[in-house]
Design a protein around this motif. Sequence first.
Motif: not given
Length: 247
Positions: A105-109, A140-141, A232-234
């Motif tokens: 989660t949370s764009r940890s990638t 993230i794209d 889309k996130t925050y």
Amino acid sequence: MTNLYPDKMAEIYDAMYQSFINYDKEYTFYNNLLQKNNPKSILEIGSGTGNLAQRFIENKQNYTGLDYSKSMISISQKRNPNCEFIHADMRDFNLEKKVDAIIITSRSTSYLISNNDINDTFSCLYNNLNTEGIIIFDFIDANRFIPHIKENTAIIHSAQHKGINYSRKSSWEVSMHDNFLLEWTAKYYSDEIDNTKIIANDYATVRVFTLNEMQLFLYLNHFEIIEIIDRKTYAYDTFVIVAQKKS
């Protein structure tokens, strides 16, 4: 990867993210994807300060959290005293018992900056999953984010913690290294944004991905994609992928 969040910064991070992420909605989003596959055990990588963990535990799910930051885990454990949290690197860990589902989660990638990092992570996920286990993760794209930061030099977030107002000013520079790497800088302020009131600086090299890249990494590491969600996130345009371990 480094420990980005010492004790004080972990507390400020916790307060700040709760001010602009609705964790009830975040839990509902991930749980709906999980329940399509009916997992009996769940591991969250990037569990942070335990906000999603709290929801999983409240709903009596078999949940374990994993994070690279000891400071984050300390806050998680206080918030969820009856939950298991593991201090480990997503690229190299071994669970005592394999699980049915792993979520990142949370764009940890974003912290997987080399191809070896990504392949090591997917290999590790594969080895810690039960047969036909699933993974769910976001990233993230690059195709949308890089033009966005070229046009928007900074993003500002604010939050209150223990009666003090904090702000974070984030900026990025596109690195000329291999892959789509960004040099991320965050300045934390007390009260208002004023360079005389900087209380901490945070720096990291992060990576954003194209959808085609991630599809190929999954294929090479023996995962079959079940679902791709444009989300889309925050502050970021992301993709969420659900994939299943292949025999």
